[in-house]
Design an enzyme around this catalytic site. Structure first.
Site, PDB file in Angstrom:
ATOM      1  N   LYS A 161      55.085  96.679 106.157  1.00 32.29           N
ATOM      2  CA  LYS A 161      55.179  97.825 106.494  1.00 32.29           C
ATOM      3  C   LYS A 161      56.388  97.828 107.731  1.00 32.29           C
ATOM      4  O   LYS A 161      56.440  96.867 108.304  1.00 32.29           O
ATOM      5  CB  LYS A 161      53.948  98.678 107.245  1.00 32.29           C
ATOM      6  N   ASP A 189      58.224  98.500 102.831  1.00 37.46           N
ATOM      7  CA  ASP A 189      57.674 100.162 103.000  1.00 37.46           C
ATOM      8  C   ASP A 189      58.083 100.668 104.305  1.00 37.46           C
ATOM      9  O   ASP A 189      57.305 100.484 105.311  1.00 37.46           O
ATOM     10  CB  ASP A 189      56.203 100.040 102.583  1.00 37.46           C
ATOM     11  N   GLU A 215      60.346 100.548  99.656  1.00 40.29           N
ATOM     12  CA  GLU A 215      59.626 101.804  99.098  1.00 40.29           C
ATOM     13  C   GLU A 215      59.928 102.934 100.182  1.00 40.29           C
ATOM     14  O   GLU A 215      59.707 102.756 101.302  1.00 40.29           O
ATOM     15  CB  GLU A 215      58.360 101.297  99.197  1.00 40.29           C
ATOM     16  N   ASP A 240      57.666 106.741  97.072  1.00 41.21           N
ATOM     17  CA  ASP A 240      55.977 107.154  97.104  1.00 41.21           C
ATOM     18  C   ASP A 240      55.913 108.418  97.662  1.00 41.21           C
ATOM     19  O   ASP A 240      55.516 109.373  96.769  1.00 41.21           O
ATOM     20  CB  ASP A 240      55.599 105.852  98.185  1.00 41.21           C
ATOM     21  N   LYS A 264      49.728 107.047  93.381  1.00 40.04           N
ATOM     22  CA  LYS A 264      48.493 107.072  93.999  1.00 40.04           C
ATOM     23  C   LYS A 264      47.641 108.300  93.462  1.00 40.04           C
ATOM     24  O   LYS A 264      48.070 109.705  93.588  1.00 40.04           O
ATOM     25  CB  LYS A 264      48.769 107.213  95.369  1.00 40.04           C
TER      26      LYS A 264
HETATM   27 MG    MG Z   1      54.027 103.850 100.455  1.00 37.01          MG
END
Ligand code: MG
Length: 355
Positions: A161, A189, A215, A240, A264
């Site tokens: 992250k 991400d 991402e 995303d 997702k």
């Molecule tokens: Mg993500």
């Protein structure tokens, strides 16, 4: 077969450490578990768990949405999943996690009715999936220590992250690469934190450490930004938060805005729509990843079955359950060793839940 009832309740899961990403910090992990009952004695389990700053849902709104959808679905054939999705979409806009909870339970019923595990129902031959492990935002040295630990546990893919501070992001990746060696795959991400120009120079720096997948670098509405990045950057751009629905996937692909899409279940409304998104991507030469919210092993088992069944889904980011303590309320579904998930051979999801 007919749906006779849909029950839903909030399950309190332990979250020993807060989840820190650039968009916010998550400190609780309550999730909504749904049970769809039928007149043939078969029932299926599903899970809905949103994030206020991504899907706009809370456990309470998911419960409310499931109650509303329950009224529309009682008496319907649970195997008529396409029909049920059209009914749900007519009755309620958005609310992907609530729809995903019902959708997952329907597929669980289908598996149980046919006596086959979900990954086979979806067309797969092997129930094995390799997931990455997410390294959350912290001090770079702490992130590197954590990365080393999980690699020692057997994970070969890391998702780091980023987006709190560019210099800190670069330092974190430098230390992580130093700690885990050259063979571990690392992607970042940014959760919408960067501008186009920031992303270009940060990824130029990160390429020195073998990172070439980013991402959701820019805000979710900025598909033009993604287009610029694909034209100017030498890295893989994955959407995303910019892609919730099959329609979003088509719009991004038409604009040449993405190299990959992170599907997702909680964004798109479950497996049925996830399969649609993957088919759109596969036909367009775009690979997919399946990711997760702060999902327990119930929704993760469904996500892993999806990955196991679809060769176009090349990456899996299905690690959220590892940071949760489900206190034994959910049993079965799969086992994990290192990063390798082995799905249950029991019919459906193979999960037992205390309702
Ligand atoms: Mg993500």
């Amino acid at each position: 077969m007919k749906i006779t009832d849909i029950r839903a309740k909030i399950i309190h899961l332990g979250l020993p450490k807060p989840v820190v990403i650039s968009r916010g910090t998550i400190t609780t992990a309550d999730t909504v578990v749904v049970q769809v009952l039928t007149d043939e004695g078969i029932s299926g389990y599903g899970e809905g768990t949103g994030a206020t700053f991504i899907t706009g849902e809370t456990p309470e709104t998911i419960l409310g949405a499931v109650r509303l959808l329950r009224e529309e679905l009682i008496g319907t054939d649970p195997l008529a999943i396409g029909h049920i999705h059209r009914t749900m979409d007519r009755a309620l806009v958005g609310n992907g996690s609530a729809k995903a909870a019902i959708d997952i339970a329907l597929y669980d019923i289908m598996g149980k009715a046919l006596g086959a595990p979900l990954y086979k129902i979806l067309g797969g031959v092997s129930g094995k999936v390799e997931t990455d492990m997410t390294i959350l935002i912290d001090k770079p040295s702490v992130m590197a220590k954590r990365a080393k630990e999980v690699v020692e546990q057997g994970f070969r893919f890391l998702k780091v992250k980023a987006g709190a501070d560019p210099h800190q992001d670069i330092e974190a990746i430098r230390l992580i690469r130093e700690a885990v060696g050259p063979d571990i795959h690392i992607k970042v991400d940014a959760n919408q934190a960067w501008s186009v120009s920031e992303c270009l120079w940060i990824m130029e720096e990160l390429s020195k450490y073998g990172v070439d997948v980013v991402e959701q670098p820019t805000r979710y509405w900025d598909s033009d930004g993604l287009v610029h990045l694909r034209r100017k950057g030498r890295f893989t751009v994955m959407a995303d938060e910019s892609c919730f629905t099959p329609q979003d996937a088509i719009a991004l692909i038409k604009k040449d805005a993405v190299d990959m899409i992170n599907i997702k279940l909680m964004k798109c409304g479950g497996l049925y729509r996830a399969l649609e998104i993957n088919s759109i991507c596969e036909a367009s030469g775009i690979a997919c990843m399946v990711g997760c919210m702060i999902e327990s092993k119930l929704a993760i088992a469904a996500g892993a079955a999806l990955v196991a069944s679809q060769p176009n889904i090349r990456l899996a980011d299905l690690d959220s359950f590892l940071s949760l303590d489900d206190r034994g309320q959910l049993r079965g579904g799969f086992t994990i060793s290192g990063g390798e998930i082995t799905l249950s051979e029991e019919p459906g999801l193979g999960i037992e839940v205390d309702m």
